[in-house]
Design an enzyme around this catalytic site. Structure first.
Site, PDB file in Angstrom:
ATOM      1  N   TYR A 132       9.482  21.668  55.145  1.00 44.60           N
ATOM      2  CA  TYR A 132      11.359  21.232  55.780  1.00 44.60           C
ATOM      3  C   TYR A 132      11.476  19.864  57.367  1.00 44.60           C
ATOM      4  O   TYR A 132      10.496  19.428  57.286  1.00 44.60           O
ATOM      5  CB  TYR A 132      12.048  22.828  56.479  1.00 44.60           C
ATOM      6  CG  TYR A 132      13.531  22.483  57.236  1.00 44.60           C
ATOM      7  CD1 TYR A 132      14.082  22.991  55.583  1.00 44.60           C
ATOM      8  CD2 TYR A 132      13.507  21.850  58.051  1.00 44.60           C
ATOM      9  CE1 TYR A 132      15.705  22.170  56.791  1.00 44.60           C
ATOM     10  CE2 TYR A 132      14.648  21.686  58.666  1.00 44.60           C
ATOM     11  CZ  TYR A 132      15.787  21.845  57.972  1.00 44.60           C
ATOM     12  OH  TYR A 132      17.250  21.507  58.236  1.00 44.60           O
ATOM     13  N   THR A 243      10.642  21.309  71.403  1.00 44.25           N
ATOM     14  CA  THR A 243       9.096  20.481  71.879  1.00 44.25           C
ATOM     15  C   THR A 243       8.385  20.518  73.746  1.00 44.25           C
ATOM     16  O   THR A 243       9.825  20.186  74.455  1.00 44.25           O
ATOM     17  CB  THR A 243       9.464  19.355  71.711  1.00 44.25           C
ATOM     18  OG1 THR A 243       8.144  18.606  71.702  1.00 44.25           O
ATOM     19  CG2 THR A 243       9.741  17.993  72.344  1.00 44.25           C
ATOM     20  N   GLN A 265       9.354  12.749  75.431  1.00 47.34           N
ATOM     21  CA  GLN A 265       9.433  13.968  75.041  1.00 47.34           C
ATOM     22  C   GLN A 265      11.653  14.121  75.166  1.00 47.34           C
ATOM     23  O   GLN A 265      11.930  15.077  74.514  1.00 47.34           O
ATOM     24  CB  GLN A 265       8.052  15.058  75.454  1.00 47.34           C
ATOM     25  CG  GLN A 265       7.082  14.218  74.656  1.00 47.34           C
ATOM     26  CD  GLN A 265       6.993  14.801  72.949  1.00 47.34           C
ATOM     27  OE1 GLN A 265       7.286  15.311  72.945  1.00 47.34           O
ATOM     28  NE2 GLN A 265       6.384  13.231  72.762  1.00 47.34           N
ATOM     29  N   HIS A 268      13.719  14.395  72.303  1.00 39.91           N
ATOM     30  CA  HIS A 268      14.121  14.769  71.821  1.00 39.91           C
ATOM     31  C   HIS A 268      15.652  15.795  71.684  1.00 39.91           C
ATOM     32  O   HIS A 268      15.536  16.216  70.693  1.00 39.91           O
ATOM     33  CB  HIS A 268      12.926  15.998  71.345  1.00 39.91           C
ATOM     34  CG  HIS A 268      12.184  15.003  70.772  1.00 39.91           C
ATOM     35  ND1 HIS A 268      11.630  14.566  69.293  1.00 39.91           N
ATOM     36  CD2 HIS A 268      10.671  14.706  71.065  1.00 39.91           C
ATOM     37  CE1 HIS A 268      10.858  14.154  68.834  1.00 39.91           C
ATOM     38  NE2 HIS A 268       9.893  14.406  69.899  1.00 39.91           N
ATOM     39  N   GLU A 334       2.556  22.371  74.346  1.00 42.59           N
ATOM     40  CA  GLU A 334       2.109  22.123  73.069  1.00 42.59           C
ATOM     41  C   GLU A 334       1.673  20.676  72.813  1.00 42.59           C
ATOM     42  O   GLU A 334       0.698  20.474  72.018  1.00 42.59           O
ATOM     43  CB  GLU A 334       3.905  22.024  72.375  1.00 42.59           C
ATOM     44  CG  GLU A 334       3.748  21.186  71.206  1.00 42.59           C
ATOM     45  CD  GLU A 334       5.208  20.678  70.648  1.00 42.59           C
ATOM     46  OE1 GLU A 334       5.584  20.389  69.841  1.00 42.59           O
ATOM     47  OE2 GLU A 334       6.295  20.425  71.620  1.00 42.59           O
ATOM     48  N   HIS A 335       2.402  19.897  74.082  1.00 42.92           N
ATOM     49  CA  HIS A 335       1.315  18.926  74.453  1.00 42.92           C
ATOM     50  C   HIS A 335       0.783  18.120  74.684  1.00 42.92           C
ATOM     51  O   HIS A 335       1.782  19.212  76.137  1.00 42.92           O
ATOM     52  CB  HIS A 335       2.156  17.566  74.011  1.00 42.92           C
ATOM     53  CG  HIS A 335       2.757  17.270  72.718  1.00 42.92           C
ATOM     54  ND1 HIS A 335       4.181  17.730  72.778  1.00 42.92           N
ATOM     55  CD2 HIS A 335       3.121  16.737  71.184  1.00 42.92           C
ATOM     56  CE1 HIS A 335       4.962  17.802  71.358  1.00 42.92           C
ATOM     57  NE2 HIS A 335       3.542  16.819  70.339  1.00 42.92           N
ATOM     58  N   ASP A 368       2.559  11.517  68.058  1.00 41.19           N
ATOM     59  CA  ASP A 368       3.695  11.821  67.258  1.00 41.19           C
ATOM     60  C   ASP A 368       3.528  10.490  65.680  1.00 41.19           C
ATOM     61  O   ASP A 368       4.688  11.674  64.272  1.00 41.19           O
ATOM     62  CB  ASP A 368       4.994  11.673  67.305  1.00 41.19           C
ATOM     63  CG  ASP A 368       4.951  12.308  69.019  1.00 41.19           C
ATOM     64  OD1 ASP A 368       4.820  13.891  68.609  1.00 41.19           O
ATOM     65  OD2 ASP A 368       6.256  12.309  69.774  1.00 41.19           O
ATOM     66  N   GLU A 422     -14.666  58.918  55.068  1.00 39.30           N
ATOM     67  CA  GLU A 422     -13.171  58.858  55.205  1.00 39.30           C
ATOM     68  C   GLU A 422     -12.636  59.528  53.981  1.00 39.30           C
ATOM     69  O   GLU A 422     -11.100  58.899  54.233  1.00 39.30           O
ATOM     70  CB  GLU A 422     -13.564  57.005  54.886  1.00 39.30           C
ATOM     71  CG  GLU A 422     -13.502  56.234  55.575  1.00 39.30           C
ATOM     72  CD  GLU A 422     -13.387  55.379  55.734  1.00 39.30           C
ATOM     73  OE1 GLU A 422     -13.088  54.057  54.626  1.00 39.30           O
ATOM     74  OE2 GLU A 422     -13.325  54.229  56.523  1.00 39.30           O
ATOM     75  N   HIS A 427     -13.440  57.037  45.988  1.00 38.53           N
ATOM     76  CA  HIS A 427     -14.430  55.735  45.995  1.00 38.53           C
ATOM     77  C   HIS A 427     -15.961  55.622  46.008  1.00 38.53           C
ATOM     78  O   HIS A 427     -16.606  55.136  45.642  1.00 38.53           O
ATOM     79  CB  HIS A 427     -14.335  55.314  47.459  1.00 38.53           C
ATOM     80  CG  HIS A 427     -13.122  53.975  48.121  1.00 38.53           C
ATOM     81  ND1 HIS A 427     -12.022  54.983  47.455  1.00 38.53           N
ATOM     82  CD2 HIS A 427     -12.736  53.109  48.062  1.00 38.53           C
ATOM     83  CE1 HIS A 427     -10.925  54.537  48.071  1.00 38.53           C
ATOM     84  NE2 HIS A 427     -11.206  53.619  48.621  1.00 38.53           N
TER      85      HIS A 427
END
Length: 447
Positions: A132, A243, A265, A268, A334-335, A368, A422, A427
């Site tokens: 996307y 952001t 930033q 944005h 984030e940054h 970026d 178990e 098994h």
């Protein structure tokens, strides 16, 4: 312009500071958005392309002639691309691809545990991915590169990109997005946006789009809510929020550069976070002074003012760099920019950040576009446990177990004991059966 949070002198408080909550995040209610996107996703699942047409008219106010973008439209986008912009795209692609190739690592790792006992870890690419690309406040052609290149390097067999249709371009995504898709060799591109795009990828639309295994890429809150809703039907990379940038600076930092990076930033999104953490009150004041002129001069001044005036943006004054690092690691930005004396050494002490930008010549804007690093990064404090989108995001670790008879015999009794403990006797029996005359090439001998 930025609110001030003063932590100086609080190191000895009876109640220790929780550095994760020093700067509050913007309020983003994904749960509330789920009630909006659920009927949208259900509609796409039930009615396919007919639903996409109605939803495109409703949300984008344009219905593309074809939801799948024709090859001729992508060819035209490249043909009309400004040469300087094309050069910038090519540099970004080349550098991101080079870093991705280095990230890839070996396709398989063999571990021999004993003679005849081998476990191989194979790194297998996700078969089909849907990527996307936002097209709202800014047409993020860079996100095409950040999503497509690592998927290509990982070896994903099928890659589809979608981006919202734009009325001014006749229902097609922005031309720069189409141009980058063509430059990267992506043939499957859709003019679908929002939650309906995520639903299209997750459920598939007969005659239009096959379902995918994984959906990646940032988007608005409705895209995020749709990814949350459909997670499990498809894998997702993350729930990207607004952001954010945190600049850790001392008295050696250039206030004009710090201010410029905070503005970069903030433009944005009105919910974007711009945070300065410093032990220099003088620097903090100079940054505030410079911000006034820089914000007034920027194209998106109103958006920047809203962002910087929000609860999510602030100047945090600390006693020293040690406390500054505690704030930075607690916030998990984030940054994260480090603009201090001996910035490389300080940067090695950062444990929580989506990406770290070291020194005055490594601005977030570089990351970026053309640093070679990823810009699809964890937000909202998720950098304390998550990574940015990279080649390994598109790879699955698959174990391949190869034991021969003697190797199984060596551990068989311990497997049986474990299974019996178990209360899973079947098994145990599956192992024992191989040595009691029923197994392959069995000679009936004891193990």
């Amino acid at each position: 312009m930025l609110a001030t949070i003063d932590l100086r002198g609080r190191a000895g408080d009876a109640t220790p500071l929780d550095y994760r909550t020093v700067v509050p995040r913007a309020v983003v209610d994904v749960e509330a958005a789920l009630s909006v996107v659920r009927p949208v996703c259900d509609d796409v699942a039930a009615r396919g392309e007919a639903a996409l047409r109605e939803l495109s008219e409703r949300f984008d106010r344009v219905v593309p002639a074809s939801f799948r973008v024709p090859a001729e439209a992508m060819d035209a986008a490249v043909e009309h691309l400004d040469p300087e912009l094309r050069s910038a795209f090519e540099l970004s692609i080349a550098r991101r691809r080079e870093v991705c190739a280095a990230e890839l690592g070996p396709a398989a790792v063999d571990v021999d545990l004993a003679p005849g006992a081998r476990v191989t870890q194979r790194m297998v690419p996700v078969e089909r991915v849907g990527l996307y690309v936002p097209g709202g406040l800014a047409p993020l052609a860079s996100s095409v590169i950040m999503n497509v290149v690592p998927a290509q390097v990982a070896g994903c067999r099928s890659i589809a990109v979608t981006s919202p249709p734009q009325r001014e371009f006749g229902g097609l995504p922005h031309p720069s997005i189409l141009a980058v898709c063509r430059m990267l060799g992506v043939e499957e591109v859709y003019a679908v946006g929002g939650a309906q795009a995520v639903a299209m990828f997750a459920y598939g639309v007969p005659g239009l789009c096959e379902p995918v295994d994984m959906v990646t890429g940032p988007g608005n809150i409705y895209v995020v809510a749709a990814k949350r809703l459909l997670r499990g039907r498809v894998s997702i990379d993350s729930e990207a929020g607004p952001t954010e940038i945190l600049v850790l600076a001392d008295a050696t930092a250039d206030p004009a550069l710090v201010a410029a990076d905070l503005v970069s930033q903030a433009e944005h999104d009105p919910l974007a976070a711009s945070v300065l953490v410093t032990d220099s009150e003088a620097l903090a004041q100079r940054v505030q002074d410079v911000l006034g002129d820089q914000v007034a001069a920027t194209k998106h001044a109103e958006r920047v003012r809203t962002s910087m005036g929000g609860r999510q943006s602030a100047v945090v004054l600390v006693d020293d760099l040690e406390q500054g690092l505690a704030v930075a690691n607690g916030y998990a930005a984030e940054h994260l920019e480090v603009q201090t004396a001996d910035a490389p050494a300080v940067a090695t002490r950062v444990t929580n950040a989506g990406a770290v930008f070291v020194g005055p010549w490594s601005p977030v804007s570089l990351g970026d576009y053309s640093a070679g690093s990823t810009h699809v990064l964890p937000t909202g404090g998720c950098a304390c446990h998550s990574s940015g989108l990279n080649v390994k995001s598109f790879l699955k670790a698959m174990h391949v177990v190869t034991y021969d008879r003697d190797a199984l015999a060596e551990v068989a009794r311990r497997v049986e004991v474990f299974a019996e403990a178990e209360d899973l006797p079947g098994h145990a029996r599956a192992v024992a059966a191989r040595f009691d005359g029923a197994g392959p090439e069995s000679d009936g001998s004891d193990r």
